[in-house]
Motif scaffolding. Structure first.
Motif, mmCIF file in Angstrom:
data_model
loop_
_atom_site.group_PDB
_atom_site.id
_atom_site.type_symbol
_atom_site.label_atom_id
_atom_site.label_comp_id
_atom_site.label_asym_id
_atom_site.label_seq_id
_atom_site.Cartn_x
_atom_site.Cartn_y
_atom_site.Cartn_z
ATOM 1 N N ARG A 88 24.153 -66.440 8.343
ATOM 2 C CA ARG A 88 24.066 -65.140 7.700
ATOM 3 C C ARG A 88 25.241 -64.253 8.085
ATOM 4 N N GLY A 89 25.870 -63.618 7.079
ATOM 5 C CA GLY A 89 27.011 -62.739 7.309
ATOM 6 C C GLY A 89 28.349 -63.426 7.313
ATOM 7 N N GLN A 90 28.387 -64.742 7.289
ATOM 8 C CA GLN A 90 29.659 -65.463 7.310
ATOM 9 C C GLN A 90 30.411 -65.253 6.003
ATOM 10 N N ILE A 91 31.735 -65.047 6.101
ATOM 11 C CA ILE A 91 32.567 -64.861 4.913
ATOM 12 C C ILE A 91 32.756 -66.197 4.215
ATOM 13 N N LEU A 92 32.454 -66.246 2.922
ATOM 14 C CA LEU A 92 32.530 -67.480 2.150
ATOM 15 C C LEU A 92 33.752 -67.506 1.235
ATOM 16 N N ALA A 93 34.134 -66.356 0.671
ATOM 17 C CA ALA A 93 35.274 -66.286 -0.247
ATOM 18 C C ALA A 93 35.738 -64.848 -0.335
ATOM 19 N N GLU A 94 36.950 -64.656 -0.895
ATOM 20 C CA GLU A 94 37.514 -63.310 -1.011
ATOM 21 C C GLU A 94 38.321 -63.217 -2.294
ATOM 22 N N ASP A 180 21.028 -68.029 6.483
ATOM 23 C CA ASP A 180 21.458 -69.353 6.941
ATOM 24 C C ASP A 180 21.109 -70.391 5.881
ATOM 25 N N GLY A 181 21.997 -71.355 5.680
ATOM 26 C CA GLY A 181 21.714 -72.391 4.705
ATOM 27 C C GLY A 181 22.872 -73.338 4.522
ATOM 28 N N VAL A 182 22.780 -74.115 3.456
ATOM 29 C CA VAL A 182 23.788 -75.131 3.127
ATOM 30 C C VAL A 182 24.363 -74.808 1.756
ATOM 31 N N ILE A 183 25.685 -74.912 1.630
ATOM 32 C CA ILE A 183 26.337 -74.725 0.330
ATOM 33 C C ILE A 183 26.046 -75.965 -0.511
ATOM 34 N N ALA A 184 25.186 -75.796 -1.510
ATOM 35 C CA ALA A 184 24.803 -76.934 -2.348
ATOM 36 C C ALA A 184 25.887 -77.291 -3.348
ATOM 37 N N SER A 185 26.597 -76.292 -3.873
ATOM 38 C CA SER A 185 27.667 -76.558 -4.840
ATOM 39 C C SER A 185 28.589 -75.358 -4.903
ATOM 40 N N ARG A 186 29.800 -75.587 -5.379
ATOM 41 C CA ARG A 186 30.743 -74.497 -5.622
ATOM 42 C C ARG A 186 31.093 -74.495 -7.100
ATOM 43 N N GLU A 187 31.308 -73.296 -7.643
ATOM 44 C CA GLU A 187 31.497 -73.157 -9.078
ATOM 45 C C GLU A 187 32.836 -72.540 -9.445
ATOM 46 N N ALA A 188 33.695 -72.238 -8.464
ATOM 47 C CA ALA A 188 34.988 -71.613 -8.758
ATOM 48 C C ALA A 188 36.006 -72.064 -7.731
ATOM 49 N N ALA A 190 40.131 -71.272 -5.954
ATOM 50 C CA ALA A 190 41.114 -70.233 -5.648
ATOM 51 C C ALA A 190 42.106 -70.082 -6.797
ATOM 52 N N GLY A 191 42.449 -68.833 -7.115
ATOM 53 C CA GLY A 191 43.347 -68.544 -8.215
ATOM 54 C C GLY A 191 42.632 -68.228 -9.509
ATOM 55 N N GLN A 192 41.372 -68.532 -9.588
ATOM 56 C CA GLN A 192 40.606 -68.278 -10.808
ATOM 57 C C GLN A 192 40.178 -66.814 -10.870
ATOM 58 N N VAL A 193 40.256 -66.223 -12.060
ATOM 59 C CA VAL A 193 39.778 -64.862 -12.257
ATOM 60 C C VAL A 193 38.290 -64.918 -12.577
ATOM 61 N N VAL A 194 37.497 -64.250 -11.752
ATOM 62 C CA VAL A 194 36.049 -64.305 -11.902
ATOM 63 C C VAL A 194 35.527 -62.927 -12.277
ATOM 64 N N ALA A 195 34.400 -62.915 -12.956
ATOM 65 C CA ALA A 195 33.761 -61.671 -13.358
ATOM 66 C C ALA A 195 32.662 -61.304 -12.368
ATOM 67 N N ALA A 196 32.282 -60.049 -12.387
ATOM 68 C CA ALA A 196 31.175 -59.618 -11.531
ATOM 69 C C ALA A 196 29.907 -60.351 -11.944
ATOM 70 N N GLY A 197 29.223 -60.934 -10.970
ATOM 71 C CA GLY A 197 27.992 -61.660 -11.240
ATOM 72 C C GLY A 197 28.186 -63.121 -11.557
ATOM 73 N N GLN A 198 29.435 -63.600 -11.687
ATOM 74 C CA GLN A 198 29.679 -65.017 -11.961
ATOM 75 C C GLN A 198 29.435 -65.837 -10.702
ATOM 76 N N ALA A 199 28.642 -66.915 -10.820
ATOM 77 C CA ALA A 199 28.277 -67.718 -9.658
ATOM 78 C C ALA A 199 29.510 -68.386 -9.054
ATOM 79 N N ILE A 200 29.647 -68.257 -7.733
ATOM 80 C CA ILE A 200 30.743 -68.893 -6.997
ATOM 81 C C ILE A 200 30.218 -70.059 -6.176
ATOM 82 N N PHE A 201 29.078 -69.860 -5.515
ATOM 83 C CA PHE A 201 28.435 -70.908 -4.721
ATOM 84 C C PHE A 201 26.944 -70.932 -5.044
ATOM 85 N N MET A 202 26.320 -72.093 -4.773
ATOM 86 C CA MET A 202 24.869 -72.204 -4.777
ATOM 87 C C MET A 202 24.443 -72.469 -3.341
ATOM 88 N N LEU A 203 23.633 -71.546 -2.804
ATOM 89 C CA LEU A 203 23.215 -71.627 -1.402
ATOM 90 C C LEU A 203 21.768 -72.087 -1.329
#
Length: 381
Positions: A88-94, A180-188, A190-203
């Motif tokens: 919990r609280g760990q940085i996943l992406a920026e 706390d958990g496991v990253i089940a999948s990633r959906e984006a 680096a370099g991709q332009v993402v919108a607010a609310g667009q899924a980046i990871f599945m936790l």
């Protein structure tokens, strides 16, 4: 002297006699009796294994969250990959923060301007208040200063609120794990332009594991939340894990006509259970109909459009067709409400090849002959 020819009637009698003699000496042997046909038989079941249902399923996390940024922008970096365990609280992406930081600075500048205007309006109001006491300005001029002061005060509150929003948005450029958990999948990437609310990871959260199954529409009334179940993993055959039905969907899938359900594993049994594993769930379903259970294949067409079952007569080893009244059909078993006794030997398969009065040899599911007097397999265990 001419010999007289035999009369036609005499020749006919001679031919008939010869034919009768030939048939009498060449009579065909009697046809042998047909051998008894082996048939699979079972006793009607009132409870037990007949009420058990087995469903395939997949191990899932109880808490599954799609993680997304609250603001849009270009994905600057990705700190974790699929399969990583996070806290919990760990940085996943920026995402790139430049534009949002500029907005924050603009909001802070507007706050500074609003504070200066507020200070000026307050000073003017205080000065006019002193002049009113000396009767050097009119009351209407004082009211105008009061209104200017209240407007400056409101503008300052609005500017501070906008600055807070801009500050929050600048902080939203970092995506953090909510638990706390496991990253089940990633959906984006680096370099991709993402919108607010667009899924980046599945936790997939660490708080509990469940099995996702589908319950049949025809027997959905036999299952309920809180009902006990047994889970067996395909990679650990023979090992049973206790569980309970946690939830059942309120609506059936429009295409499969099944109800999605979740079976929760006991908390002390989740060690070694991995996400995505195949599992088999066994549930002792409660039957909605009273009566004895027989296999689905045992039900045959009866007289006048009714239903019947083949039953072996223990005395003569022959078949009888017994009309029965059935309840709602299940996937494997059918409840018989009337017409059948619990000790009857019911033919469980191949009924369409049989006939009334046919002599049979009853066998069990292991192809062992039954002793009809004891209603048990003749072979010893």
């Amino acid at each position: 002297m001419l010999r007289s020819k035999p009369r036609p009637n005499a020749r006919l009698w001679l031919a008939a006699g010869a034919l009768a003699w030939a048939l009498g000496g060449c009579s065909a042997p009697a046809e042998p009796e047909a051998a008894a046909r082996p048939v699979l038989v079972v006793h009607p079941d009132a409870a037990g294994d007949a009420g058990a249902w087995t469903f395939p399923g997949e191990i899932r996390a109880r808490e599954e969250s799609a993680l997304a940024f609250q603001v849009g922008g270009q994905l600057l970096r990705r700190e974790v990959d699929a399969g990583a365990h996070v806290t919990r609280g760990q940085i996943l992406a920026e995402i790139a923060p430049d534009d949002l930081r500029l907005q924050q600075q603009s909001a802070q500048a507007q706050v500074a301007a609003a504070e200066a205007e507020y200070t000026r309006a307050r000073t003017d109001r205080d000065r006019y208040a002193a002049l009113v006491d000396q009767q050097l300005v009119s009351r209407s001029q004082m009211d105008a200063q009061d209104a200017a002061y209240r407007a400056a005060q409101s503008q300052l509150r609005a500017a501070r609120a906008q600055a807070d929003v801009a500050g929050n948005q600048a902080g939203y450029t970092r995506l953090r794990a909510p638990r706390d958990g496991v990253i089940a999948s990633r959906e984006a990437e680096a370099g991709q332009v993402v919108a607010a609310g667009q899924a980046i990871f599945m936790l997939a959260g660490d708080a509990g594991r469940e099995v996702a199954i589908a319950l049949p529409e025809s027997r959905i009334a036999a299952f309920a939340v809180g009902q006990a179940a047994q889970i067996e993993l395909w990679n650990r055959p023979g090992e049973r894990i206790a569980g309970t039905i946690r939830e059942i969907s309120a609506a059936a899938d429009p295409q499969a006509r099944t109800y999605a359900a979740r079976v929760a594993l006991d908390a002390d049994a989740v060690d070694g259970v991995e996400l995505g594993q195949s599992a088999r769930v066994t549930i002792a379903a409660e039957r909605a109909d009273d009566g004895l259970l027989v296999p689905l294949a045992a039900i045959q067409p009866g007289p006048e459009g009714g239903k019947a079952v083949w039953v072996v007569d223990p005395a003569t080893h022959t078949l009888q067709s017994i009309p029965v009244e059935t309840g709602a059909y299940g996937a494997r078993m059918v409840p018989v409400r009337s017409g059948l006794s619990p000790d009857a030997l019911v033919v469980a398969a191949g009924g369409h090849l049989l006939r009334v009065g046919q002599r049979v040899t009853p066998v069990d599911r292991e192809n062992r002959p039954y002793r009809l007097d004891a209603s048990k397999p003749a072979a010893s265990e």
